[in-house]
Design a protein around this motif. Structure first.
Motif, short mmCIF file in Angstrom:
data_model
loop_
_atom_site.label_atom_id
_atom_site.label_comp_id
_atom_site.label_asym_id
_atom_site.label_seq_id
_atom_site.Cartn_x
_atom_site.Cartn_y
_atom_site.Cartn_z
N PRO A 288 0.61 -1.22 -0.07
CA PRO A 288 0.12 -0.06 0.04
C PRO A 288 0.83 1.24 0.04
CG PRO A 288 -0.20 -0.91 2.13
CD PRO A 288 0.71 -2.01 1.09
N ALA A 289 2.17 1.19 0.20
CA ALA A 289 3.00 2.30 0.28
C ALA A 289 3.89 2.27 -0.99
CB ALA A 289 3.94 2.30 1.50
N MET A 290 4.66 3.38 -1.13
CA MET A 290 5.36 3.63 -2.42
C MET A 290 7.06 3.49 -1.78
SD MET A 290 3.89 4.22 -5.12
CE MET A 290 4.58 5.30 -6.44
N VAL A 291 7.94 3.05 -2.50
CA VAL A 291 9.19 3.03 -2.00
C VAL A 291 10.20 4.07 -2.82
CG1 VAL A 291 9.11 0.84 -1.10
CG2 VAL A 291 9.88 1.14 -3.42
N GLY A 292 9.64 5.24 -3.00
CA GLY A 292 10.41 6.26 -3.99
C GLY A 292 9.66 6.33 -5.07
N GLU A 293 10.26 6.95 -6.17
CA GLU A 293 9.51 7.37 -7.49
C GLU A 293 10.06 6.55 -8.55
OE1 GLU A 293 10.05 11.79 -7.60
OE2 GLU A 293 8.65 11.86 -5.94
N ARG A 294 11.45 6.33 -8.62
CA ARG A 294 12.18 5.99 -9.80
C ARG A 294 12.57 4.41 -9.48
NH1 ARG A 294 17.10 9.28 -10.20
NH2 ARG A 294 16.95 8.84 -7.92
N LEU A 295 12.12 3.67 -10.26
CA LEU A 295 12.34 2.21 -10.31
C LEU A 295 13.43 1.72 -11.55
CD1 LEU A 295 9.28 0.23 -9.40
CD2 LEU A 295 10.75 1.05 -7.85
N VAL A 296 14.22 0.96 -11.33
CA VAL A 296 14.54 -0.14 -12.41
C VAL A 296 13.85 -1.45 -12.26
CG1 VAL A 296 16.35 -1.28 -13.37
CG2 VAL A 296 16.61 1.12 -12.15
N VAL A 297 13.40 -2.08 -13.26
CA VAL A 297 12.54 -3.37 -13.21
C VAL A 297 13.49 -4.34 -13.97
CG1 VAL A 297 10.49 -4.55 -13.29
CG2 VAL A 297 10.49 -2.18 -13.20
N VAL A 298 13.87 -5.54 -13.14
CA VAL A 298 14.85 -6.55 -13.84
C VAL A 298 13.91 -7.88 -13.65
CG1 VAL A 298 16.97 -7.80 -13.84
CG2 VAL A 298 16.84 -5.55 -12.70
N GLY A 299 13.78 -8.70 -15.09
CA GLY A 299 13.20 -9.62 -14.89
C GLY A 299 13.14 -10.35 -16.15
N GLU A 300 12.07 -11.34 -16.43
CA GLU A 300 12.00 -12.17 -17.67
C GLU A 300 10.62 -12.16 -18.18
OE1 GLU A 300 13.51 -15.84 -16.87
OE2 GLU A 300 11.98 -16.43 -15.40
N GLY A 301 10.37 -12.19 -19.39
CA GLY A 301 9.35 -12.76 -20.26
C GLY A 301 8.09 -11.72 -19.92
N LYS A 302 7.19 -12.51 -19.96
CA LYS A 302 5.76 -11.74 -19.48
C LYS A 302 5.59 -11.24 -18.47
CE LYS A 302 1.01 -13.14 -19.97
NZ LYS A 302 0.54 -12.55 -18.61
N GLU A 303 6.36 -11.97 -17.26
CA GLU A 303 6.35 -11.28 -16.12
C GLU A 303 6.73 -10.10 -15.90
OE1 GLU A 303 4.59 -12.84 -13.43
OE2 GLU A 303 5.58 -11.76 -11.64
N LEU A 304 7.89 -9.87 -16.44
CA LEU A 304 8.64 -8.61 -16.52
C LEU A 304 7.64 -7.53 -17.04
CD1 LEU A 304 10.99 -6.74 -16.14
CD2 LEU A 304 11.99 -7.58 -18.42
N VAL A 305 7.09 -7.75 -18.25
CA VAL A 305 6.18 -6.77 -18.83
C VAL A 305 4.86 -6.47 -18.09
CG1 VAL A 305 4.82 -6.47 -20.90
CG2 VAL A 305 7.06 -7.43 -21.10
N ASP A 306 4.24 -7.75 -17.57
CA ASP A 306 3.05 -7.27 -16.64
C ASP A 306 3.32 -6.62 -15.52
OD1 ASP A 306 1.62 -9.00 -18.52
OD2 ASP A 306 1.26 -10.70 -17.45
N CYS A 307 4.69 -6.84 -14.84
CA CYS A 307 5.06 -6.20 -13.68
C CYS A 307 5.42 -4.68 -13.93
CB CYS A 307 6.10 -6.74 -12.94
SG CYS A 307 5.60 -8.53 -12.13
N ALA A 308 5.94 -4.74 -14.86
CA ALA A 308 6.54 -3.20 -15.31
C ALA A 308 5.33 -2.47 -15.39
CB ALA A 308 7.27 -3.13 -16.32
N ARG A 309 4.21 -2.85 -16.07
CA ARG A 309 3.28 -2.07 -16.39
C ARG A 309 2.52 -1.69 -15.09
NH1 ARG A 309 1.64 -5.24 -21.86
NH2 ARG A 309 2.80 -3.84 -23.27
N ALA A 310 2.32 -2.78 -14.21
CA ALA A 310 1.44 -2.48 -13.10
C ALA A 310 2.17 -1.50 -12.37
CB ALA A 310 1.34 -3.69 -12.37
#
Ligand SMILES: Cc1cc2nc3c(=O)[nH]c(=O)nc-3n(C[C@H](O)[C@H](O)[C@H](O)COP(=O)(O)OP(=O)(O)OC[C@H]3O[C@@H](n4cnc5c(N)ncnc54)[C@H](O)[C@@H]3O)c2cc1C
Ligand code: FES
Lengths: 436, 497
Positions: A288-310
């Motif tokens: 429910p909270a934010m951990v700052g504003e700017r993220l780098v997202v690292v991952g693989e495949g569809k999970e990466l795309v889905d999570c980045a968008r979310a």
């Protein structure tokens, strides 16, 4: 959730007052307050913060109201709660034993440390003994909490999409039978991974609510299955299911069990991945909270795309999206590049080195496929095998969710059938388990 | 400042480097990798490291596909307070024997079974790579006993030697066991120098609690004997025991016997140390290799059959712990040993607060604090059926948690993390079976150590190697298999569990 009373409550961390929102876990409250170091690690006294935020990684252990090593990401913050960081005699921010970390940059081989002399061996023993352990003893004794015993025809563990579909498919006849079908869910609400609304292939919140409503009375919330055993008692039934319900145990004696417990977020072994400020992407989505504003997202495949968008929908700015493999679903809206993370820098992490460049950020999110939680099933002898594409050890099932143990079925991500396959696998397994 | 480590298991601070080192040393199967590095033994119970570890193991096709399985999952799967288990009135156990665990990899030989042929002929073949077999191999190889081969069907640590509580004590009620234990404990103190690996012997003492007058008289009797053998054992009042172990509820027992020189060890490195030491001395230790037959002829052993072929041997040692009766039967020999499951559990790691190993003679409860801070303990179950069952039960967690929190109420909200089981190798008089087999020359027995073989092994193995080399030694008479037929039992009564 209790909506009466003030929305802001107060807890304390190492004596310092912290404001929290009602409904926050302790971890959410602390992250909201900008606190990222939750503990010091056991051997090298490295700073550690919560990674998974869903109770599976053990990186958020804290002393809470006098009980050691509780998962801060699973304990709801309450007015006046006293939280203390562990394993840091001079305070978590300046732990003197962190010397162990840089004195042994390659790691400390405890098997062969100082084996040359008895005297040094005894010194090593003393030092190791002093540094051992995490929590101090609880403040108070706790008397046995009387457990309950019940029978069930079919116990379904996990009320995510697969478990809900299975319960529905198990059949009205079975549901109506004495003991019938019991659907256990660890969280206070049904839905599992679908509640994150990451994956468009899964039912949305309304559909989940409808599915759960149709099963009313059979869903047990706040009920975490902590052990599964072949029935070795004199009572009839095939399985014993040990369930934790708000600090007490429920023992279910079941004819059949269907596990649909999903997966657990995974870290990646690059340098500094264990530092505060590296989180599981799914954990950040749910937080429910934010951990700052700017993220780098690292991952693989569809999970990466889905999570980045979310995460972007949640309001984060995505500095970079790093894909480990060559393939991912087309996503022109995301700044994706193929690369490898080298090291996370700063405490909390303020940059991720990728190739030769440093990307500055407020936190790093890891979006690997959640690994199938095979333990319940494999502990009673169901086979689970490594499948690289799944990223874990799915429970081996046939088309009807049958495992190698006759009374045990599995569906959904824990059987390697996550995402769009979850509903169908749940339905097929539920139907088969209903028939017996 | 934080160093640049790549952590795989955050609970135990295991790095990629540690994993690679373990694989390079031959501990690349997932069970050994877990034990050698500590991976997956912390509060997350493996949920966040097993996958990363397997990624590393499978990269570059280093691990046979059949071996790409998870390590054996150990309940409970979420840390659960003892007070919660203690409140469970476990239903009575079934009167049917339980099937026990299935192999994690499926059917047939272990996928990591080596493809290389076994030697055609050896001087001594030792069946069983537990602490007995491995320690014997190390001593034999040092004595120039010729070609020595150890055959272990699983990984090192598969048997009771990898599943025990690590308690080592000289408080026994027969002179022989007192002397064997004394020598073994002394050797454990030098193990690191002799064999190059730490075993973390911590002499925190042993407290035997007496809950009633009869038990008190028993421990008083044994204290006299032990003092004659030079041990500092003495009877302490409940109050004194409460000073030695401050969290005990001293109203639960009358008095205790106390030897501050007893202690606990970390069992696993003994096996790795002895195995590596034996190999350095020229012995061969083969894991994932099962003995399936023993050939005899003209009243003596001829050869072994294994699932990797036949090995001719002049002498064959049965050192299979609880499996010994089953293996001896391959040569048509009936051992009186009976296997019984014993369960054990480990708690979350706590800061050191408990010095001694504490045991309650009446209930069989015992517990100590490991070098990693966990409370490790077990409790015998009078309703346990005989059998080679190594599976875990909920009933045990309930009984143990109740007994332990009654004696140490402050442990009520301490959480249990990992339970497992092993088998005691129980003989009618609780003493071992050692030496010659009547009617089968060259078949030597080294079993029957009930629940205390670990602390006996260093001394027993040394004496057995010397005896096999021709030195006379009365224990191979005293503990000979013959004694059962002759009705000459050697009763030991200080049995825990
Ligand atoms: C729960 C528990 C707690 C205990 N606590 C203590 C304690 O605190 N202190 C103490 O001193 N002792 C303790 N013990 C007892 C101690 O662990 C044993 O006495 C000791 O480890 C026996 O060693 P071993 O080498 O004889 O047997 P094991 O270690 O069992 O080794 C026998 C080996 O033989 C192998 N094997 C079997 N069949 C075959 C075959 N056909 N071919 C090839 N290999 C085969 C098995 O895989 C096994 O590895 C405990 C035991 C248990 C179960
Ligand atoms: S268990 Fe709490 S953050 Fe992972």
């Amino acid at each position: 959730m209790d909506r009466d009373g003030p929305q802001t409550i107060r807890i304390s961390l190492d004596g310092q007052a912290i404001d929290a929102q009602r409904g926050d876990t302790v971890a959410a409250a602390l992250l909201r307050a900008g606190i990222t170091t939750f503990t010091r690690s056991i051997k090298y006294h490295r700073p550690r913060g919560p990674f998974c935020l869903q109770g599976s990684c053990g990186q958020c252990l804290m002393r809470i109201d006098g009980a050691p090593s509780l998962l801060a990401c699973r304990v709801l913050a309450e007015e006046g709660m006293i939280c203390q960081r562990q394993n840091a005699p001079l305070g978590a921010e300046k732990d003197i034993f962190r010397a162990a970390d840089f004195l042994f940059p390659e790691g400390l081989d405890h098997h062969h440390l100082m084996t040359g002399s008895r005297l040094l061996g005894r010194v090593a023993l003393e030092v190791a003994r002093r540094l051992a352990g995490l929590g101090e003893l609880p403040d108070k004794p706790r008397a046995p909490v009387e457990a309950e015993l019940r029978k069930a025809r079919l116990v379904i563990v996990g009320a995510g999409p697969a478990g809900l579909a299975a319960a529905r498919a198990a059949g009205d006849a079975l549901r109506a039978a004495e003991g019938g079908v019991l659907l256990l869910e660890r969280e206070p609400r049904p839905g599992g991974g679908a509640l994150l609304a990451i994956d468009p292939a899964l039912p949305d919140r309304d559909q989940i609510a409808q599915m759960a409503l149709a099963l009313q009375g059979e869903v047990m919330l706040d009920s975490e299955c902590v052990g599964l055993y072949a029935n070795d008692t004199a009572l009839p039934g095939n399985a014993l299911v040990a369930v934790r319900q708000r600090g007490r145990l429920l023992l279910l004696i079941a004819e059949r069990v269907l596990v649909a417990v999903g997966g657990a977020s995974q870290p990646l072994p690059f340098a500094g991945v264990d530092r505060p400020g590296v989180h599981a992407a799914r954990g950040l989505v749910a937080l429910p909270a934010m951990v700052g504003e700017r993220l780098v997202v690292v991952g693989e495949g569809k999970e990466l795309v889905d999570c980045a968008r979310a995460l972007r929908r949640k309001g984060y700015l995505l500095e970079r999206v790093i894909a480990l493999g060559k393939s991912w679903p087309a996503a022109a809206d995301l700044p994706i590049e193929e690369n490898q993370p080298r090291r996370a820098l700063g405490n909390p992490v303020r940059a991720l080195q990728v190739g030769d460049s440093r990307i500055h950020c407020d936190a790093v999110a890891i979006a690997m496929n959640p690994a199938p939680l095979h333990e319940l099933a494999s502990s009673v002898g169901a086979h689970a095998r490594w499948v690289a594409e799944v990223g874990g050890f799915p429970i081996q099932v046939d088309g009807e969710g049958r495992t190698s143990v006759p009374w045990l079925f599995a569906a959904g991500r824990c059987a390697g059938l996550g995402g769009s396959a979850a509903l169908n696998s749940g339905e097929a397994a539920g139907r088969a388990a209903g028939r017996g | 400042m934080t160093a640049d480590k790549s952590i795989v298991c955050a609970c135990e601070d295991v790095t990629v480097h540690d994993l690679e080192d373990a694989v390079a040393r031959g501990y690349g199967d997932i069970e050994s990798l877990k034990r050698y590095t500590g991976l997956g033994t912390g509060p997350c119970q493996g949920k966040s490291c097993e996958v990363a570890a397997m990624r590393i193991c499978t990269s570059g096709n280093k691990l046979a596909p059949g071996a790409q399985v998870p390590f054996r999952a150990r309940p409970p799967f979420a840390p659960t307070a003892m007070a919660e288990f203690a409140g469970l009135q476990a239903p009575p156990p079934s009167s049917e024997p339980q099937p026990g665990l299935r192999p994690t990899w499926g059917k047939g030989p272990h996928p990591l079974q080596p493809a290389t042929p076994l030697p055609e002929k050896v001087d001594v073949a030792i069946i069983g790579g537990g602490i007995m077999g491995l320690a014997l191999a190390w001593h034999l190889a040092g004595e120039g006993a010729g070609k020595v081969l150890v055959l272990e069907r699983g990984y090192l640590c598969e048997g009771a030697s990898g599943r025990n509580g690590g308690g080592v004590r000289a408080q026994w009620t027969t002179p022989t066991l007192i002397e064997l234990a004394k020598e073994s404990i002394a050797f454990m103190g030098r193990f690191a120098q002799e064999l190059g690996i730490n075993v973390w012997l911590r002499k925190g003492g042993y407290l035997f609690l007496a809950h009633d007058e009869e038990t008190l008289r028993r421990i008083e009797g044994s204290v006299d004997l032990q003092r004659k053998h030079g041990l500092p054992t003495r009877i302490v009042t409940a109050g004194e025991a409460g000073e030695i172990a401050p969290e005990l509820d001293t109203s639960k027992f009358l008095a205790a016997s106390w030897n501050p020189e007893d202690g606990v060890v970390f069992p696993w490195p003994f096996l790795w140390g002895y195995a590596e030491g034996a190999r350095r001395r020229g012995a061969q230790v083969e894991t994932f290799t099962r003995v399936t037959g023993i050939e005899t002829g003209q009243g003596r052993v001829r050869a072994l059959q294994t699932d990797r072929g036949r090995v001719a041997a002049d002498r064959i040692v049965v050192a299979c712990g609880a499996w010994s009766p089953q293996v001896a039967k391959l040569a048509g020999v009936q051992l009186p040993n009976v296997p019984y499951r014993h369960e054990i559990v480990s708690s979350e790691p706590l800061k050191p607060f408990l010095g001694p190993l504490v045991t309650m003679l009446g209930t069989g409860l015992y517990f100590s604090q490991s070098m990693r801070g966990e409370i490790v303990g077990g409790m015998g179950d009078p309703q346990e059926l005989p059998g080679l069952n190594q599976s875990s039960s909920l009933r045990f967690l309930a009984r143990y948690s109740r007994a332990l929190t009654e004696l140490v109420p402050r442990l009520g909200s301490v959480k249990l993390l990992r339970q497992w089981a092993g088998c005691y190798d129980v003989t009618p008089d609780h003493s071992p079976v050692l030496g010659e087999t009547p009617g089968v020359a060259g078949l030597l027995q080294m079993s029957g150590f009930v629940g205390h073989g670990f602390m006996m092994a260093p001394a027993v193995a040394r004496r057995m190697a010397e005896w096999m080399g021709g030195t006379k030694d009365e224990i191979f008479e005293r503990f000979a298999l013959r004694r059962f037929a002759e009705g000459r039992l050697e009763k030991e009564t200080f049995i825990i569990g």
